[in-house]
Structures are given as structure tokens and as C-alpha cells.
Design an enzyme around this catalytic site. Structure first.
Site: not given
Ligand code: SF4
Ligand code: SF4
Length: 323
Positions: A56, A59, A151, A183, A221, A224, A248, A254, A263, A275, A282, A285
Site C-alpha cells: 500500500c 512503508c 508484507c 505494518c 507485553h 507495556c 489492560c 491485544c 514499540c 498503538c 497490539c 504486526c
């Protein structure tokens, strides 16, 4: 010093390199000096071929968000982007000729964005040729191959459709591939991997599914900030209940306990947010079975989610020690 960053002192330049290297996770002393050398060397313009298959272009947009160093510096000063369908100025036969010359000469950085269909080549043809063939031929003499985004790494969202698409590792089997799932790709992961290659002429240390350990060594996790609520069994079930705001997100699907990515620490959009801190679980991805294996995304009904809870109940996800 004239060059990449214009008229700046060597001290400022070294400071810039150290900061950049630290931000990109390349902070060991040896790497900092190698990154500085690579950035300072005027002869290190690496040719890049960037292919887009079933994608798409998200990226590409994510790379355009790179601020550290800015993407304009990377593209104009350190890399020579020979072929990139979305950003190149040329088109048609001229563009294809540049592609062919670069691939024939070899020694290029090959970035592949998007997956490759295996059900039928006609699902993804470029310049009248199957994308699958282009990936194979451009990989042959590449100095380094990077699967940019979920992808290209493992098939991603298109793999959930009828094209039976796969990541490049299933097409190019005789060369190492740096897989950068998520992603879209995180621009730090991409810029950091390219800088690592420019500095060391090798790929960064990879985990067993080809992801750089620099970025994919810890569970979402485990870092987080909602983790204590998971340990205490407090799960958000009602988005509209202010009392549950920070609880949570397991019940909302998640997959953080099953997803390796940095992340929560690195965050997105120049470290602004990610996210889970936006209130969405999450989606996993960064894992090979995203998207199909992670769906449904926003409920705890997937097999993954059931496994997570079974492991929690069996004490296999021990509560995190409180700091
Ligand atoms: S399940 Fe998700 S929201 Fe809950 S603590 Fe783990 S990563 Fe955070
Ligand atoms: S938190 Fe999960 S879904 Fe969000 S980008 Fe990271 S790995 Fe992907």
C-alpha cells in the site's frame, strides 16, 4: 566540515552521530564510531533498488517520516535511490533501464516492500513481468536484502487474501534477508539497519526468523505500561468507562504477550506514541502469522488470545516485578 550536514564542526558532527546511533539502537561505542565514519565518508553512496509488490506504499510513507537523520539527508547524501516506483521522477523505459543497469552491476541495497503472490503471477506484474521474477533477479547480486514491512517479511495482510502471497524469504532462499516486519515498517528500524550495513558491511545480528535483535528482542507485553493491570486481572471491556481507561487491553484483542517488538520503548512518529498508549491493542504486526493468525483483532477470540490466557492461568506468564 562540509558534506552531509553542511558547515558544522567535527565535534557537533560526532555529537550528532552519537545521538543518531543511540536513537537507532546502535549505541555500542564501536558502532558509534563506525556510523560516524560511514556518514562522513564521501564515497559511500550506496545504490538502492526499492521494489514494490503487493503493498500500500505505507512503508515508503513511514520512511519519509524519518527525522533522525532526516530522510532527505539519507536519500540525497548517503544513498543513491536508483529505482523506487513511488518517488522516482523517471518512468517507463527510462526507469526500467536504470533498474536493469543497477541490478546487473550489483552491490546494491535491495529493499522490497510488499508481498509476492504465489497463486498466480498475474496478481502482481511490473513492466509486463512477474514481480516474483524481479525479486529473484534483483536479489542475485545485491549486497544486502531488506524486507521492508510485514508484507515483504512474511506475507502480511495480502497473505490473508486469495493471492497466496508470501514474504521474500520464500522466494529468495540462498541469501540472508533482514526482515523488518511491523505494518508499516518503523523508520528507525529501516534507517538503523541501513546505517548498520553501511558501517559494518554486514547485517545486524538477527533472530531465528530474520529480525534484527536490536529491535525485536523483547515482548511488547514486557515493556507495556498497562502490564500491572494484566497481572492483576483488570481488563478493559468498555471503551466508554473512564475508570477502565488505563486497564489492560487483552479483552480488546491485544497480542502484546505474543509479539516481539520494541514499540513501547521506541514508540512511533518520532517517539510520540504507539498503538497501546493510543488505546488500541497490539495487533501482533511484527509476527509472521499477522494478519490471519492474529484476527479477530479487537476481541480476545483468536487462538492466540486463548493461548495467552491459558499461559497466564498456568502461571507461565509470571507477574512482572514491581520497580
Ligand atoms: S496484554 Fe497488551 S495491553 Fe495488556 S499488558 Fe500486555 S501488552 Fe499491555
Ligand atoms: S504495538 Fe504491536 S501492532 Fe502496534 S506497531 Fe508494535 S507490533 Fe505492531
Amino acid at each position: 566540515m562540509n558534506g552531509l550536514f553542511g558547515d558544522i564542526s567535527r565535534r557537533d558532527f560526532m555529537k550528532y552521530c552519537a545521538t543518531t546511533a543511540a536513537v537507532l539502537g546502535l549505541s555500542e561505542m564501536e558502532l558509534v564510531s563506525k556510523v560516524s565514519e560511514a556518514l562522513a565518508a564521501s564515497s559511500s553512496k550506496a545504490p538502492v533498488v526499492w521494489l514494490e509488490g503487493q503493498d500500500c506504499a505505507g512503508c515508503t510513507i513511514s520512511l519519509a517520516g524519518a527525522l533522525n537523520p532526516p530522510v532527505s539527508s539519507i536519500i540525497l547524501d548517503k544513498l543513491s535511490i536508483r529505482y523506487h516506483e513511488t518517488i522516482m521522477a523517471s518512468a517507463g523505459y527510462l526507469a526500467e533501464a536504470v533498474y536493469e543497469d543497477t541490478v546487473k552491476a550489483g552491490g546494491h541495497v535491495l529493499c522490497v516492500e510488499g508481498s509476492i503472490p504465489t497463486a498466480d503471477d498475474r496478481f502482481c506484474m511490473i513492466g509486463g513481468r512477474p514481480f516474483r521474477e524481479m525479486v529473484k533477479e534483483s536479489a542475485e547480486k545485491a549486497a544486502v536484502i531488506i524486507a521492508v514491512g510485514a508484507c515483504a517479511a512474511y506475507g502480511g495482510i495480502p497473505a490473508a487474501g486469495p493471492t497466496k502471497s508470501v514474504g521474500i524469504g520464500k522466494i529468495v532462499k540462498d541469501k540472508p534477508i533482514i526482515n523488518l516486519p511491523t505494518c508499516p515498517v518503523h523508520c528507525d528500524h529501516l534507517v538503523g539497519s541501513i546505517l548498520y550495513f553501511l558501517a559494518t558491511k554486514s547485517a545486524p545480528p538477527l533472530d531465528k526468523i530474520g529480525r534484527p535483535k536490536l529491535y525485536f528482542d523483547e515482548l511488547v507485553h514486557d515493556n507495556c505500561r498497562r502490564r500491572s493491570y494484566f497481572d492483576d486481572g483488570l481488563f478493559l471491556t468498555d471503551w466508554n468507562d473512564p475508570k477502565q481507561k488505563n486497564w489492560c487491553l487483552y479483552e480488546k484483542g491485544c497480542k502484546g504477550p505474543d509479539t516481539y517488538a520494541d514499540c513501547p520503548v521506541r514508540r512511533w512518529n518520532d517517539g510520540q506514541n504507539f498503538c497501546i498508549d493510543c488505546g488500541a491493542g497490539c495487533m501482533g504486526c511484527a509476527e509472521p502469522d499477522f494478519y490471519d493468525g492474529m484476527s479477530p483483532l479487537y476481541t480476545a477470540e483468536s487462538e492466540r488470545s486463548r493461548n495467552i490466557m491459558a499461559r497466564k492461568e498456568a502461571g507461565l506468564i509470571p507477574p512482572k516485578e514491581k520497580a
